[in-house]
Design an enzyme around this catalytic site. Structure first.
Site, PDB file in Angstrom:
ATOM      1  CG  HIS A  62      -1.935  -1.016   1.267  1.00  0.00           C
ATOM      2  ND1 HIS A  62      -3.225  -0.829   0.809  1.00  0.00           N
ATOM      3  CD2 HIS A  62      -1.870  -2.296   1.680  1.00  0.00           C
ATOM      4  CE1 HIS A  62      -3.905  -1.940   0.974  1.00  0.00           C
ATOM      5  NE2 HIS A  62      -3.105  -2.853   1.498  1.00  0.00           N
ATOM      6  CE  LYS A  96      -6.612  13.739   0.442  1.00  0.00           C
ATOM      7  NZ  LYS A  96      -6.780  12.531  -0.318  1.00  0.00           N
ATOM      8  NE  ARG A  97      -3.602  10.083  10.303  1.00  0.00           N
ATOM      9  CZ  ARG A  97      -3.107   9.152  11.122  1.00  0.00           C
ATOM     10  NH1 ARG A  97      -3.746   8.011  11.291  1.00  0.00           N
ATOM     11  NH2 ARG A  97      -1.999   9.370  11.781  1.00  0.00           N
ATOM     12  CE  LYS A 139      -2.545  10.611   3.153  1.00  0.00           C
ATOM     13  NZ  LYS A 139      -3.239   9.778   2.143  1.00  0.00           N
ATOM     14  CB  THR A 144     -10.168   4.631  -0.959  1.00  0.00           C
ATOM     15  OG1 THR A 144      -9.656   5.017   0.313  1.00  0.00           O
ATOM     16  CG2 THR A 144      -9.461   3.384  -1.442  1.00  0.00           C
ATOM     17  CE  LYS A 167     -14.088   5.631   1.047  1.00  0.00           C
ATOM     18  NZ  LYS A 167     -13.218   5.769   2.228  1.00  0.00           N
TER      19      LYS A 167
END
Ligand code: 26Q
Length: 764
Positions: free
Chosen positions: A314, A498-499, A504, A605, A609
């Site tokens: 991952h 998100k984290r 990110k 992911t 969504k």
């Protein structure tokens, strides 16, 4: 079964009350009992082979609505509740959210269990029952603080099974007690289980915060998920947790195999083990150990295990690839050491390339590479999006791909549209029923038929109305649960949840906010108001991530206090972002921020969504964004920034010569960039927060910026401005929404699981 009648019986028996006389909490507990009864009545699916999905995390979210839907009684129950003025979404407020995961990997495991059961496949999850879960996040002084999250109540989804195993730790045996959570499958009539192991006598929550004595074992083994790994004791505890999970899980597998009347020699015929990242990798030597104990030769045991286990990667972030000192294993489970040495010796005998060794380093100081163990002794290695798998094959795991090309395969992630569309966005689900027929619920590719309504103004208007209603609902819930903070439902909702991680690039989003702020202060009024929503937890020891949260909260305060800026720009950050908040915010989103540095986000992911719920992606060509872009076409996504090949090239150059490759200073000096970064030091901002933290962030961005926010910030700003401008053409925007929902069927985890079964598990 007459569901309403049974519910009545339950409330009478439990409380001596009629349905209509019950309060929310009473109704919730009555429904919990009803749901558990219905699940227990379902048979387990059967098949030649059974899957065990091993994962350190299962971020399952609240289960009431989801399970009632899977059991096919959601509407009946909701109707019975409506008669007494209640509804399922309200009752879910009484349900605590299980806290068994960090983010993407854990939520993926939960979506997978949902899909495995829905497809009627025999497959159970195996994990740990963390009592205080992932920490609860609190904001004080515009900083993150952590508290334990005691989510388990006296009555919960956990079912005691009475099953126990002994886990042989170096310091002595510890009893593992098994609890199960039922996983009913939608439309399949069967139920699987999530097996969660726990210690006999779990320790109470620490008195203050999440610090505790990490050597107080076994009581603390299942206290927290991934306790702080910044110090030695924390990392060692993690290895204890992992071995506890895999040893008990491996014993469960062999017990069930025996109960089915199969001999241990036939393990691989009857069992598949999926290893979710390297956290459960010790299951490989543990199974070898247990099989040899049961009389198999080493050769036979290794062969069986190698045909049973499969590994999913991952991440390609080097710091997240697990490597443990062999001395840790010596301490935790000394009986595994000779087996690891044997497995390593066999790998070394077959392959001279030292890069693929399992044990590396001088004698006495060996390091165990968990991923290497999985690749040599697993029969499948998969990445989680097309780009990610290609990067694994071409660079990160190239020496292994050269050895075992046939083991490598891609399984692009997916999400369960039952939770992420049907339950969280019932109005959109109802419109889809009208347009494409209810069959989309079992065959998500039917969503493609929504394209037939591309020019149907009535449908386009309905999409806009539903979005507007979801924005109002999100605003109400935000006001109710987040200190009265309002979101302004008339604004464009631009969301990044998100984290918190530098790759990110929440910090790049913050730089854009600064840019807008400075423009407004300079008299350039935007076309329309924008609300930027963040939600993110930072790992407790991740200092830079905490600085970024601080920056966002300071910007929020600055803007909120400024009457000139406030009407046009709004910043909100959800405290304690979790699955429940995701379900509230995602249906309300207009612009979905997926802005990781290309090559760093394995898949994502959340992006899927948001897309399903009609948000338009603003993103880099990273992870599954690449596949989203291919499916929706260039008019229905905003992509920007450096591509993954270029980014990888920059890192390679830097590795060879630190004066080469990406130099953040060069981008910092650009006239459009410098003022944004320098604003971190502006007295208007530093007055609101911790000057040292903001300075540290400034220094990092101007001298390192390892994830290249300054490289992409200009292209990002231009793309974001374009998206916000395009939002003004409501019909054109509604078409983008429609295309995104129509093309989201591919990202159903039912498709992903069908592919895992076809290519890897072969369960039936
Ligand atoms: C490792 C060593 C020590 C301590 C902690 C860890 C650790 C903990 C959690 C390493 C990784 C994780 C979680 C990783 C994760 O969530 N990865 C995400 O997986 C998603 C599902 O495949 C992808 O969509 C995301 O792109 C990926 O970031």
């Amino acid at each position: 079964m007459d569901v309403k009648k049974r519910l009545q019986e339950i409330t009478r028996a439990r409380y001596g009350l009629e349905l209509s006389q019950c309060g929310d909490s009473q109704l919730y507990h009555a429904l919990l009992q009803l749901t558990q009864e219905l699940s227990a009545a379902r048979p387990a699916p059967t098949g030649e082979r059974k899957l065990y999905y091993f994962s350190a995390e299962f971020l399952i979210g609240k289960l009431l609505s989801n399970n009632l839907l899977a059991l096919g009684v959601y509407n009946e129950v909701n109707a019975a509740l409506a008669e007494c003025g209640k509804s399922l979404p309200n009752l879910e407020d009484a349900e605590p959210e299980p806290s068994l995961g960090n983010g993407g990997l854990g939520r993926l495991a939960a979506c997978f269990l949902d899909s495995i059961a829905a497809l009627g496949l025999p497959g159970d999850g195996v994990g740990l029952n963390y009592h205080y879960g992932l920490f609860q996040q609190e904001f004080r002084h515009r900083q993150q603080y952590e508290r334990p999250n005691p989510w388990i109540e006296d009555e919960s989804w956990l079912i005691p099974t009475g099953v126990e195993f002994e886990v042989p730790f170096g310091f002595g045996p510890v009893k593992a007690r098994l609890f199960d959570i039922a996983v009913p499958g939608a439309n399949s009539g069967v139920a699987n289980r999530l097996h969660l192991f726990d210690v006999e006598q779990p320790a109470p929550a620490p008195a203050d915060g999440i610090d505790f004595d990490k050597t107080d074992l076994p009581a603390r083994l299942t206290s927290f998920l991934y306790p702080d790994d910044s110090d030695e004791a924390g990392r060692l505890l993690r290895v204890y947790q992992q071995y506890f999970m895999v040893s008990a899980g491996a014993q469960l597998i062999l017990k069930e195999l025996e109960e089915r009347g199969c001999s241990p020699e036939t393990l691989s015929q009857h069992v598949a083990v999926q290893i979710n990242d390297t956290h459960p990798s010790m299951v490989i030597p543990e199974l070898v150990r247990l099989l040899t104990q049961r009389g198999l030769s080493m050769d036979a045991a290794v062969e069986q295990v190698s045909k049973t286990c499969a590994y999913t990667n991952h991440t390609i972030l080097a710091e997240a690839l697990e490597k443990w000192p062999l001395s840790f294993i010596e301490k935790v489970a000394p009986q595994l050491v000779p087996i690891l040495k044997e497995l390593d010796a066999r790998a070394k005998a077959a392959h001279s390339d030292s890069r693929v060794a399992i044990l590396q380093g001088a004698a006495g100081k060996e390091i165990v590479h968990m991923a290497h163990l999985d690749i040599h002794y697993g029969y499948s290695v998969n990445g989680v999006a097309a780009l990610h798998t290609e990067i694994l094959k071409k660079s990160e795991l190239k020496p292994f791909y050269d050895l075992y090309p046939a083991k490598f395969n891609n399984k692009t992630n997916g999400v369960t549209l039952r939770r992420w569309l049907e339950v969280c966005n019932p109005q959109l689900a109802a419109l889809l029923d009208e347009c494409v027929g209810p069959e989309w619920r079992t065959d998500p590719t039917r969503l493609n038929r929504l394209m037939d309504f591309y020019n149907d103004s009535a449908v386009l208007d309905k999409l806009l109305d539903i979005k507007a209603a979801n924005k109002r609902r999100a605003d109400q819930l935000f006001a109710r649960d987040q200190y009265g903070i309002r979101l302004n439902p008339d604004a464009v909702f631009d969301i990044q949840v998100k984290r918190l991680h530098e790759y990110k690039r929440q910090q790049m989003n913050a730089l854009y906010i600064i840019r807008k702020y400075l423009e407004i202060k300079a008299g350039k009024i935007p076309e329309r108001p924008v609300t930027v929503v963040f939600g993110a937890k930072a790992a407790p020891a991740y200092v830079m991530a905490k600085h970024i949260i601080h920056l966002i909260l300071c910007l929020r305060k600055l803007i909120e206090s400024d009457p000139q800026v406030r009407p046009w720009l709004h910043v909100a950050m959800v405290e304690n972002y979790n699955v429940t908040w995701a379900e509230r915010l995602i249906p309300a989103c207009d612009i979905s921020e997926q802005i990781s540095l290309a090559s760093k986000e394995a898949s994502g992911t959340g992006n899927m969504k948001f897309m399903a719920n009609g948000a338009v992606t603003l993103g880099t060509l990273d992870g599954a964004n690449v596949e989203i872009a291919e499916l929706v076409g260039p008019d229905n996504i905003y992509t920007f920034g450096a591509g993954s090949n270029y980014v990888i090239e920059l890192y390679d150059q830097k590795a060879k010569d630190s004066a080469k490759g990406y130099q953040s200073r060069v981008y910092y000096e650009r006239p459009a960039v410098k003022p944004l970064v320098d604003f971190l030091l502006d007295p208007a901002l530093t007055a609101l927060g911790d000057e040292a933290a903001l300075k540290a962030l400034w220094t990092d961005l101007t001298t390192k910026d390892w994830f290249m926010a300054l490289l992409d910030v200009e292209a990002y700003s231009a793309a974001r401005d374009r998206a916000i401008a395009d939002y003004g053409d409501r019909t054109a925007w509604a078409r983008k929404m429609l295309v995104n929902t129509a093309r989201s069927g591919y990202f159903s985890s039912d498709r992903t699981i069908a592919q895992y079964n076809e290519d890897i598990w072969r369960l039936s």
